[in-house]
Scaffold this motif. Sequence first.
Motif, short mmCIF file in Angstrom:
data_model
loop_
_atom_site.label_atom_id
_atom_site.label_comp_id
_atom_site.label_asym_id
_atom_site.label_seq_id
_atom_site.Cartn_x
_atom_site.Cartn_y
_atom_site.Cartn_z
N LEU A 22 10.09 -0.42 2.22
CA LEU A 22 11.08 0.62 2.44
C LEU A 22 12.32 0.30 1.63
O LEU A 22 12.91 -0.76 1.78
CB LEU A 22 11.45 0.71 3.92
CG LEU A 22 10.29 0.89 4.90
CD1 LEU A 22 10.80 0.85 6.33
CD2 LEU A 22 9.55 2.17 4.62
N ASP A 23 12.71 1.23 0.74
CA ASP A 23 13.96 1.09 -0.01
C ASP A 23 14.87 2.28 0.26
O ASP A 23 15.98 2.33 -0.25
CB ASP A 23 13.67 0.98 -1.51
CG ASP A 23 13.06 -0.37 -1.87
OD1 ASP A 23 13.58 -1.40 -1.40
OD2 ASP A 23 12.07 -0.39 -2.62
N GLY A 24 14.42 3.23 1.06
CA GLY A 24 15.20 4.41 1.41
C GLY A 24 15.78 4.28 2.81
O GLY A 24 16.06 3.18 3.28
N ALA A 25 15.94 5.42 3.49
CA ALA A 25 16.52 5.46 4.83
C ALA A 25 15.46 5.93 5.83
O ALA A 25 14.75 6.90 5.59
CB ALA A 25 17.71 6.40 4.87
N SER B 275 0.82 -1.21 0.00
CA SER B 275 0.00 0.00 0.00
C SER B 275 0.85 1.27 0.00
O SER B 275 0.39 2.32 -0.42
CB SER B 275 -0.95 0.00 1.19
OG SER B 275 -0.23 -0.07 2.40
N THR B 276 2.11 1.18 0.47
CA THR B 276 2.98 2.35 0.52
C THR B 276 4.40 1.95 0.15
O THR B 276 4.86 0.89 0.53
CB THR B 276 3.00 2.95 1.95
OG1 THR B 276 1.65 3.21 2.35
CG2 THR B 276 3.79 4.24 2.01
N LEU B 277 5.09 2.83 -0.59
CA LEU B 277 6.47 2.57 -0.99
C LEU B 277 7.32 3.79 -0.66
O LEU B 277 6.96 4.92 -1.03
CB LEU B 277 6.54 2.30 -2.50
CG LEU B 277 7.94 2.21 -3.11
CD1 LEU B 277 8.69 1.00 -2.57
CD2 LEU B 277 7.85 2.15 -4.62
N LEU B 278 8.40 3.56 0.06
CA LEU B 278 9.39 4.61 0.32
C LEU B 278 10.59 4.27 -0.55
O LEU B 278 11.31 3.30 -0.27
CB LEU B 278 9.78 4.63 1.80
CG LEU B 278 10.88 5.61 2.18
CD1 LEU B 278 10.39 7.04 2.04
CD2 LEU B 278 11.33 5.35 3.60
N GLY B 279 10.78 5.03 -1.61
CA GLY B 279 11.79 4.68 -2.62
C GLY B 279 13.21 5.01 -2.23
O GLY B 279 13.48 5.72 -1.25
N VAL B 280 14.15 4.51 -3.04
CA VAL B 280 15.58 4.78 -2.87
C VAL B 280 15.80 6.29 -2.95
O VAL B 280 15.20 6.97 -3.77
CB VAL B 280 16.39 4.06 -3.98
CG1 VAL B 280 17.86 4.40 -3.88
CG2 VAL B 280 16.17 2.56 -3.92
N GLY B 281 16.65 6.80 -2.08
CA GLY B 281 16.94 8.24 -2.07
C GLY B 281 16.03 9.04 -1.17
O GLY B 281 16.22 10.24 -1.00
N THR B 282 15.02 8.41 -0.58
CA THR B 282 14.10 9.08 0.33
C THR B 282 14.55 8.83 1.76
O THR B 282 14.96 7.74 2.11
CB THR B 282 12.67 8.55 0.14
OG1 THR B 282 12.32 8.66 -1.22
CG2 THR B 282 11.69 9.31 0.99
N THR B 283 14.45 9.87 2.61
CA THR B 283 14.84 9.75 4.01
C THR B 283 13.70 10.22 4.90
O THR B 283 13.10 11.26 4.63
CB THR B 283 16.08 10.62 4.30
OG1 THR B 283 17.14 10.21 3.43
CG2 THR B 283 16.53 10.49 5.73
N ILE B 284 13.42 9.46 5.95
CA ILE B 284 12.40 9.84 6.93
C ILE B 284 13.02 9.73 8.32
O ILE B 284 13.69 8.75 8.64
CB ILE B 284 11.17 8.92 6.85
CG1 ILE B 284 10.42 9.17 5.56
CG2 ILE B 284 10.25 9.14 8.04
CD1 ILE B 284 9.14 8.40 5.42
N ARG C 53 18.24 -2.26 -0.54
CA ARG C 53 18.98 -0.99 -0.50
C ARG C 53 18.57 -0.10 0.67
O ARG C 53 19.10 0.99 0.83
CB ARG C 53 18.79 -0.26 -1.82
CG ARG C 53 19.41 -1.10 -2.97
CD ARG C 53 19.23 -0.49 -4.31
NE ARG C 53 19.94 0.79 -4.41
CZ ARG C 53 19.81 1.61 -5.44
NH1 ARG C 53 19.02 1.30 -6.44
NH2 ARG C 53 20.49 2.75 -5.47
N ALA C 54 17.63 -0.56 1.50
CA ALA C 54 17.16 0.23 2.64
C ALA C 54 18.17 0.22 3.77
O ALA C 54 18.86 -0.78 4.01
CB ALA C 54 15.83 -0.33 3.13
N VAL C 55 18.25 1.36 4.47
CA VAL C 55 19.05 1.47 5.69
C VAL C 55 18.12 2.00 6.77
O VAL C 55 17.64 3.14 6.69
CB VAL C 55 20.25 2.42 5.50
CG1 VAL C 55 21.02 2.56 6.80
CG2 VAL C 55 21.16 1.91 4.38
N VAL C 56 17.86 1.18 7.78
CA VAL C 56 16.91 1.52 8.82
C VAL C 56 17.62 1.54 10.17
O VAL C 56 18.25 0.56 10.55
CB VAL C 56 15.75 0.49 8.84
CG1 VAL C 56 14.80 0.76 9.99
CG2 VAL C 56 15.01 0.49 7.51
#
Length: 134
Positions: A32-35, A11-20, A52-55
């Motif tokens: 999650l594929d971002g940070a 339902s939700t995608l956090l793409g590469v290059g996105t930071t939260i 590719r995600a960093v959590v």
Amino acid sequence: MKKKESSDHISTLLGVGTTIEGTLSFKDTIRLDGAVSGKIVSEKGTVIIGERAVVEAHIHVGTAIVKGTVNGHIQAGERIDVYPPAKITGDIQAPVISIETGVFFNGNCSMVKPQPMPVERKAIETTRDEKKSG
């Protein structure tokens, strides 16, 4: 037999290059594929942490599927599945845990169901006050 690696519907995608930074709360399934740093919370939802995600977060969800890097604790009410090239530094807790060969895991593993997420204290106090006045 290969386990199911992803949910039928994201339902939700956090793409590469996105930071939260902060608390990420959701329902259903999120990939999650971002940070992300902070907290990831969902009572029964599924989090998929892509390669590719960093959590850097405390994760408390229904199901966690990990393929990326996680620094922090993971608690899942249903299960945790970890696939290469995942790197987890922190404790994991779920009634069902699957870690495949090739994963880096440094932490403690507990196979008990986590406690339910605490209800906000303010919400409980408001409910009590309404009962007293009513």
